[in-house]
Design an enzyme around this catalytic site. Sequence first.
Site, PDB file in Angstrom:
ATOM      1  CG  ASN A 177      -1.579  -3.294   4.104  1.00 24.39           C
ATOM      2  OD1 ASN A 177      -0.802  -3.733   3.343  1.00 24.39           O
ATOM      3  ND2 ASN A 177      -2.876  -2.344   2.528  1.00 24.39           N
ATOM      4  NE  ARG A 181       8.716  15.828 -12.230  1.00 24.10           N
ATOM      5  CZ  ARG A 181      10.452  15.696 -12.176  1.00 24.10           C
ATOM      6  NH1 ARG A 181      11.289  15.596 -10.471  1.00 24.10           N
ATOM      7  NH2 ARG A 181      10.334  14.830 -13.418  1.00 24.10           N
ATOM      8  CG  HIS A 202       1.724  -1.845  -0.138  1.00 21.93           C
ATOM      9  ND1 HIS A 202       1.334  -0.739   0.444  1.00 21.93           N
ATOM     10  CD2 HIS A 202       1.170  -2.201  -0.791  1.00 21.93           C
ATOM     11  CE1 HIS A 202      -0.487  -0.766   1.105  1.00 21.93           C
ATOM     12  NE2 HIS A 202      -0.075  -1.985  -0.065  1.00 21.93           N
ATOM     13  CB  CYS A 260      -0.745  -7.427  -1.282  1.00 22.56           C
ATOM     14  SG  CYS A 260      -1.388  -5.290  -1.522  1.00 22.56           S
ATOM     15  CG  HIS A 261      -5.765  -5.283  -4.611  1.00 22.00           C
ATOM     16  ND1 HIS A 261      -6.952  -5.770  -3.288  1.00 22.00           N
ATOM     17  CD2 HIS A 261      -5.604  -4.470  -4.409  1.00 22.00           C
ATOM     18  CE1 HIS A 261      -7.127  -4.492  -2.798  1.00 22.00           C
ATOM     19  NE2 HIS A 261      -5.807  -3.565  -3.428  1.00 22.00           N
TER      20      HIS A 261
END
Length: 429
Positions: free
Chosen positions: A148, A267, A200, A170-171
């Site tokens: 990355n 939150r 992503h 990527c996974h």
Amino acid sequence: MTKIAFIGAGSVSFTRELLTDLFSYAELAGTLEIALHDIDEGRLETARRVAERIDGDKGAGARISTHLDRRAALDGCDFAINMVQVGMHEATVKDFDVPDAHGLTQTIGDTLGVGGIFRALRTIPVMLGIGEDLAAVAPGAWFLNYTNPMAILIQAYAEASPHKQVVGLCHSVQNTTRQIAELAGVPFEEVSFTGAGVNHQAFILRFEREGEDLYPLLDAALAKDPELSRRVRVEMYKKLGYFPTESSEHSSEYLPWFLHHPAEVERFRLEPREYVRRSLENLQEYDDVRAALDSGAPLPDERCYEYAPEIIHSMVTGQQRTIYGNVRNDGLIAQLPPQSAVEVPILVDKTGLRPTIVRDYPPQLAALNRTFLNVADLTVRAALDGNPDHVRHAAMLDPNTAASLTLDEIDAVVTELLAAHAGALPAGL
């Protein structure tokens, strides 16, 4: 023999996972040559021991060699797998400490934001050096990149490398589709899906079983458990209509709405500086692997179903597969810039990799992706043109950074990081 070069093989846990998958294919037994490269002699030796252990456990009959010289490892290879991390833990800490001091919160810092920008700037010269080596000694090889920030590195490589056969892996798609299938109560083997976007920040556009839309089952599962809604990716799904493929920790720092609001951090259960913790865990894991090798204890043996071994298996045996990969946007997603790298379904067989066109990409997803790709493109321009002003422009337009800092604060962060990483950056920066 099929020769596979591992660049950055000293990342021994990832090397172990890939070799475990690769050596599990009975059809490949006795046909593989593994060339391990790293610039750290100690880590390279550990990688050799890992490879030889797995080879023995699996009966793979692989030919294994180690190389401190990168071009020697790449010479004549059919595939090169890249997993380098330029600067390692020390550089990662700088990418967090400097922004922290100015009030900029990051969680992972490896893909976008100030951390992603500077990781890219450190890595692009290395990536292009690998491309020069491949063009010279293995021009027909496929370059399989795991490092990355994926979108930035693949764009830079596609634009500037003399070697062009590259795909970023990527996974996140595999992991996400398994997770939402489990939430929906449907066996993953019965699910069909389509995803697309940028690495992503891609989305599951179709989620079905025998033509039945499974999103209503996912909605019902989310409604039953209020705690599931305390995640950024679930909030994104509710607002955008498609489930994102990346974790909440990653996703939060590609967006302007979360990390500079302490109440939202609480939150959505976000963990600032999460990657620093993971980086320390990686260092400990390396020590644990060495201890296991020294004691003769077994290494983990679980299959990880990474795409690189599947690509190699398909191209060697001819078994057709669909994987998800990152490639230059040559008309694949019409709503996104043509120079950018996009994540799309790719057909793989003995003839190679064939990316597929994704039609009717939802406009709200494309609009969000463009805010991501603005930063990626400016970072590529900074690196390839040697223009430090574009580093500042990339940071100014980054969603989380822009929401958190003034222009003067952004300028100060960039100035300090340019100095902190001097010597590892492209010429002119």
